[in-house]
Design an enzyme around this catalytic site. Structure first.
Site, PDB file in Angstrom:
ATOM      1  N   MET A 180     -11.984  -5.595   4.113  1.00 28.39           N
ATOM      2  CA  MET A 180     -11.287  -4.666   4.988  1.00 28.39           C
ATOM      3  C   MET A 180     -11.218  -5.255   6.389  1.00 28.39           C
ATOM      4  O   MET A 180     -12.244  -5.590   6.982  1.00 28.39           O
ATOM      5  CB  MET A 180     -12.016  -3.316   5.025  1.00 28.39           C
ATOM      6  N   HIS A 240      -0.888  -1.129  -4.368  1.00 26.62           N
ATOM      7  CA  HIS A 240      -2.206  -0.738  -3.869  1.00 26.62           C
ATOM      8  C   HIS A 240      -2.260   0.777  -3.680  1.00 26.62           C
ATOM      9  O   HIS A 240      -1.446   1.354  -2.951  1.00 26.62           O
ATOM     10  CB  HIS A 240      -2.474  -1.443  -2.535  1.00 26.62           C
ATOM     11  N   HIS A 285      -8.013   1.423  -4.990  1.00 24.82           N
ATOM     12  CA  HIS A 285      -9.140   1.282  -4.060  1.00 24.82           C
ATOM     13  C   HIS A 285      -9.789   2.642  -3.873  1.00 24.82           C
ATOM     14  O   HIS A 285      -9.221   3.549  -3.263  1.00 24.82           O
ATOM     15  CB  HIS A 285      -8.592   0.731  -2.733  1.00 24.82           C
ATOM     16  N   SER A 309       0.832  -1.197   0.000  1.00 22.24           N
ATOM     17  CA  SER A 309       0.000   0.000   0.000  1.00 22.24           C
ATOM     18  C   SER A 309       0.870   1.251   0.000  1.00 22.24           C
ATOM     19  O   SER A 309       1.577   1.545   0.962  1.00 22.24           O
ATOM     20  CB  SER A 309      -0.904   0.002   1.232  1.00 22.24           C
ATOM     21  N   ASP A 347      -4.581   3.845  -2.408  1.00 17.91           N
ATOM     22  CA  ASP A 347      -5.749   4.219  -1.613  1.00 17.91           C
ATOM     23  C   ASP A 347      -6.205   5.623  -1.984  1.00 17.91           C
ATOM     24  O   ASP A 347      -5.484   6.594  -1.743  1.00 17.91           O
ATOM     25  CB  ASP A 347      -5.408   4.169  -0.123  1.00 17.91           C
ATOM     26  N   ASP A 407      -7.109  -6.188   3.418  1.00 17.79           N
ATOM     27  CA  ASP A 407      -6.393  -4.935   3.669  1.00 17.79           C
ATOM     28  C   ASP A 407      -6.704  -4.437   5.069  1.00 17.79           C
ATOM     29  O   ASP A 407      -7.867  -4.268   5.435  1.00 17.79           O
ATOM     30  CB  ASP A 407      -6.824  -3.902   2.625  1.00 17.79           C
ATOM     31  N   GLY A 408      -5.646  -4.197   5.840  1.00 21.25           N
ATOM     32  CA  GLY A 408      -5.811  -3.588   7.155  1.00 21.25           C
ATOM     33  C   GLY A 408      -5.138  -4.368   8.262  1.00 21.25           C
ATOM     34  O   GLY A 408      -5.586  -5.452   8.623  1.00 21.25           O
ATOM     35  N   MET A 428     -12.122   4.870  -2.128  1.00 19.89           N
ATOM     36  CA  MET A 428     -12.910   5.141  -0.915  1.00 19.89           C
ATOM     37  C   MET A 428     -13.525   6.524  -1.079  1.00 19.89           C
ATOM     38  O   MET A 428     -13.213   7.468  -0.348  1.00 19.89           O
ATOM     39  CB  MET A 428     -12.015   5.065   0.325  1.00 19.89           C
ATOM     40  N   MET A 439      -8.880   8.521  -1.304  1.00 22.81           N
ATOM     41  CA  MET A 439      -9.838   8.952  -0.271  1.00 22.81           C
ATOM     42  C   MET A 439     -10.251  10.398  -0.511  1.00 22.81           C
ATOM     43  O   MET A 439      -9.409  11.251  -0.805  1.00 22.81           O
ATOM     44  CB  MET A 439      -9.204   8.796   1.115  1.00 22.81           C
TER      45      MET A 439
END
Length: 214
Positions: free
Chosen positions: A134, A30, A63, A5, A32, A172-173, A65, A34
């Site tokens: 997640m 990855h 991803h 990530s 992210d 993920d997480g 979000m 947002m």
């Protein structure tokens, strides 16, 4: 498979970070995205993704979000994303948005938050290339893995096997070396790791540790 990530990378020296990712031949990168609305954080947009694309041939696992992702699918596809994953509750017409993603010639996924039921998969999983589970609440890196995610991974794996699908499960997480075996054992295909990979002077070694587990 491993998908580092980028949110945890050193953004002051991304060329160096990408050099390591390329040399260690990770499976995905990855990204992210947002918007500060769906999650309480802001990261970066398609312009940054486009600027990163020349640095590697590794597939971009993006991803989203963000609210109303259908308004940005074309932009992120044009920027070089190879997979676009959205959250079901961010769009009014989930099947239409998945179709839009795939019409761009890229893979489509949906993400399930810790509190989300897997029932949403019933009528859409046949159209998906990826289910992202997640194992923390989305929005920030460095959170602790929520153990109940293991049961959800197993349940989604059963659905995929029962329908004889090729859909991949990504997690993920809070994924670390010490819990990665459990995550893989539950049925995960792709591990997303941020802070467990990007660490000053240890990124290369961390990638290799994950690869040994895989």
């Amino acid at each position: 498979m491993i998908s580092p990530s980028l949110l945890s990378a050193d953004f002051t020296n991304l060329e160096k970070e990408f050099k390591i990712l390329n040399e260690e031949a990770v499976d995905f990168i990855h990204l992210d995205i947002m918007d500060g609305n769906y999650v309480p954080n802001i990261s970066y947009g398609p312009g940054i993704v486009k600027s990163l694309r020349p640095l590697t041939d590794i597939p971009f696992d993006t991803h989203l979000m963000i609210e109303n992702p259908e308004n940005y699918v074309d932009l992120f596809a044009d920027a070089g994303s190879d997979i676009l994953t959205i959250h079901p509750k961010t769009t009014n017409h989930l099947e239409r948005t998945i179709s839009l993603i795939k019409s761009n010639g890229i893979k489509a996924g949906i993400a399930l938050n810790p509190g989300d039921s897997i029932e949403v998969l019933d009528y859409i999983i046949d159209e998906l290339d990826l289910v992202l589970i997640m194992s923390v609440n989305p929005g920030f890196g460095g959170q602790k893995f929520i153990p109940s995610a293991l049961r959800k991974i197993s349940e989604v794996k059963k659905i995929i096997e029962n329908r004889n699908l090729d859909t991949l499960i990504e997690v993920d997480g809070g994924v670390k070396i010490d819990n990665a075996k459990s995550v893989l054992g539950a049925g995960a295909d792709i591990l997303v790791a941020g802070s467990a990979i990007f660490e000053k002077e240890k990124t290369r070694d961390n990638i290799r540790k994950f690869k040994e587990l895989l």
